[in-house]
Design an enzyme around this catalytic site. Structure first.
Site, short mmCIF file in Angstrom:
data_model
loop_
_atom_site.label_atom_id
_atom_site.label_comp_id
_atom_site.label_asym_id
_atom_site.label_seq_id
_atom_site.Cartn_x
_atom_site.Cartn_y
_atom_site.Cartn_z
N SER A 72 -9.92 -0.72 7.11
CA SER A 72 -9.37 -0.59 5.75
C SER A 72 -8.66 -1.80 5.18
O SER A 72 -8.31 -1.79 4.01
CB SER A 72 -8.43 0.61 5.69
N SER B 48 -9.86 1.71 2.87
CA SER B 48 -8.99 2.48 2.00
C SER B 48 -7.96 1.63 1.25
O SER B 48 -7.41 2.10 0.25
CB SER B 48 -8.26 3.53 2.83
N LYS C 14 0.84 -1.20 0.00
CA LYS C 14 0.00 0.00 0.00
C LYS C 14 0.88 1.25 0.00
O LYS C 14 1.94 1.26 0.64
CB LYS C 14 -0.90 -0.04 1.24
N1 GLN Z 1 -13.21 3.97 6.33
C1 GLN Z 1 -12.72 4.38 7.60
C2 GLN Z 1 -12.32 5.83 7.53
O1 GLN Z 1 -12.60 6.43 6.56
C3 GLN Z 1 -11.55 3.52 7.99
C4 GLN Z 1 -10.35 3.83 7.19
C5 GLN Z 1 -9.15 3.02 7.59
O2 GLN Z 1 -9.25 2.00 8.25
N2 GLN Z 1 -8.00 3.52 7.19
O3 GLN Z 1 -11.74 6.38 8.40
#
Ligand code: GLN
Length: 496
Positions: A181, A157, A82
């Site tokens: 995410s 994400s 990532k």
């Molecule tokens: N979707 C969640 C957020 O927008 C979690 C994102 C994540 O785990 N990085 O914060």
């Protein structure tokens, strides 16, 4: 055998093929780059592809004489990383325009460990900007498409990391999970995604979003590959003071086969509400029935503060984000807007132009809840609620070993369906956020399909009980035998 079939191998199968000299790491790496060339125009899972570096690395590995006994655990295994995890010499944009020219000057601890274990890094994957989002629609470089249905999002994400594994562009990848995410995109792409216990994997070299929540985790096609990858990346690190003083995870921590049916399963009522897509709750109920028939002790439990998980997360995570992201001011890293007359003006113009809408929204909200006069009312209260959420889990683990829930209340959605309403987007993580707030581990496992769309089952355990978690997940994976996603050959409903 068709050489393209190589893409379906597990880590063990690659290693067997290398040992017997059936294939070489260069041949395998080349097969993945062919696939990347074939699909990337459509999927856009990668933000950077390092074909030259990867092929060079594959050749170097081949030239080293390795005896059968000291075969490194990930020898010659390609992997995607990532874009918020530092790989020396490669970009680390975090999906943000503000870091568009930032090249990582060092390796994250996990990357150092991976390299030592023999991996070949294919490239850096797409993500929501600074990991804020659930669909990759917040990436500053355009979204990733779900390989199982290109009209739909791959989740986020870590959407690029999940999509490339589902699309067979990489056999494994690393993502990060702050509130879901790793698990949510794994569920949307029909693969395996593990969020380890907070502190089990070093965060050194992971670009911070919300430091008390961020964890790096593996995305793989099988539980066994997840176990191997987790063994390599876990363990204490003196460069991350929040990293727990425990040895790395080992597959010896997994209970023996005959112990698995004694694992006590809890079903939290709060995760089976009318808001959940009936295809998801229905399928998970079928899995629960199957486990009851197999003789597993299954009980209902209650986690009464579940609903507050999301609300408190959006206070705590945003407060931490606003302070972490203060470092992007145009001075030290990445993009700077030139032509300003004062320092203040340079900050403002750099940040306004460099950050996307969601990131700006979160910085404003996070700064607000930390500001004097509001701290007690928001941040402090958010932290107190977080404790209640954690205590719910602690209490439930008095009576059971694992919790079974859906990963998400919804199936993968279409582009644009939720991006106009941030709250709708936030709801995609209602079932992954509470466990992240509690710091406990969780895995996402494909448990079936609704037409062609995958359904993710979440398994949660007490902190540092990944042995039980992964042992049970591997058992269930075998029991369910769900076909893996394969874009050219989508599983049909009748075959499930
Ligand atoms: N979707 C969640 C957020 O927008 C979690 C994102 C994540 O785990 N990085 O914060």
């Amino acid at each position: 055998m068709n050489i393209a079939d190589l893409r379906h191998y597990s880590i063990e199968e690659y290693k067997k093929a290398y040992r017997s000299k059936e294939f070489t790491p260069t041949a395998v790496t080349r097969v993945f780059f062919d696939r990347i060339r074939e699909l990337e125009g459509d999927i856009h899972a990668f933000l950077a592809i390092d074909e030259e570096g990867a092929m060079k690395r594959a050749r170097e590995l081949e030239e080293k004489k390795i005896s059968d006994t000291d075969f490194p655990p990930l020898y010659g295994i390609p992997i995607a990383v990532k874009d918020n995890i530092c790989v020396k010499g490669l970009q680390a944009t975090c999906g943000s325009r503000i870091l568009r020219n930032f090249v990582a000057p060092y390796d994250a601890t996990v990357v150092e460990k991976l390299k030592k274990a023999g991996v070949i890094i294919l490239g850096k994957t797409n993500m929501d900007e600074f990991a804020m989002g659930s669909s990759t629609e917040n990436s500053g470089y355009g979204p990733t498409r779900n390989p199982l249905d290109r009209e739909r999002v791959p989740g986020g994400s870590s959407g690029g990391s999940a999509a490339c594994v589902a699309a067979l562009e990489a056999p494994l990848s690393l993502g990060s999970d702050t509130g879901g995410s790793v698990r949510q995109p794994a569920a949307f792409c029909g693969i395996v995604g593990l969020r380890p216990t907070y502190g089990r994997v070093s965060r050194y070299g992971l670009v911070s979003f919300a430091s008390s929540l961020d964890q790096i985790g593996p995305l793989t096609r099988t539980v066994d590959d997840c176990i191997t990858l987790f063994e390599v990346i876990s363990g204490q690190d003196e460069r991350d003071s929040t990293c727990a003083p425990y040895p790395p995870f080992s597959r010896n921590d997994i209970p023996k086969d005959e112990e698995i049916p004694k694992i006590r399963i809890g079903i939290p009522n709060e995760y089976f509400t009318p808001g959940v897509d009936p295809a998801i709750s229905g399928r998970i109920r079928e899995v629960i029935d199957l486990l009851v028939n197999k003789g597993f002790p299954v009980i209902n439990v209650s986690l009464p503060h579940t609903d507050f998980g999301l609300e408190s997360y959006y206070i705590v995570a945003l407060a931490e984000a606003s302070s972490n992201l203060a470092r992007y001011d145009g001075v030290l890293y990445g993009f700077r807007k030139e032509g300003s007359f004062t320092l203040q003006e340079m900050y403002t113009r750099t940040r306004t132009e460099g950050f996307g809408k969601e990131v700006l929204r979160r910085i404003v909200l996070g700064t607000y809840s930390l500001s004097s006069g509001y701290y007690d009312e928001y941040y402090l209260k958010g932290m107190k609620v977080r404790t209640l959420v954690r205590k719910d889990f602690e209490a439930s683990f008095q009576n059971c070993d694992l919790l079974l829930t859906p990963v998400t209340p919804c199936l993968p959605f279409r582009f644009g369906e939720r991006s106009r309403d941030p709250y709708q987007m936030y709801l995609a993580d209602v079932f992954t956020i509470p466990s992240a707030m509690a710091g406990i581990p969780g895995i996402s496992l494909n448990c079936g399909y609704q037409d062609h769309l995958p359904i993710g089952l979440q398994i949660l355990s007490a902190p540092f009980a990944e042995g039980k978690l992964l042992g049970f997940a591997r058992y269930l994976e075998k029991l369910l035998s769900i076909p893996l996603p394969f874009p050219e050959k989508m599983p049909r409903k009748e075959s499930l």
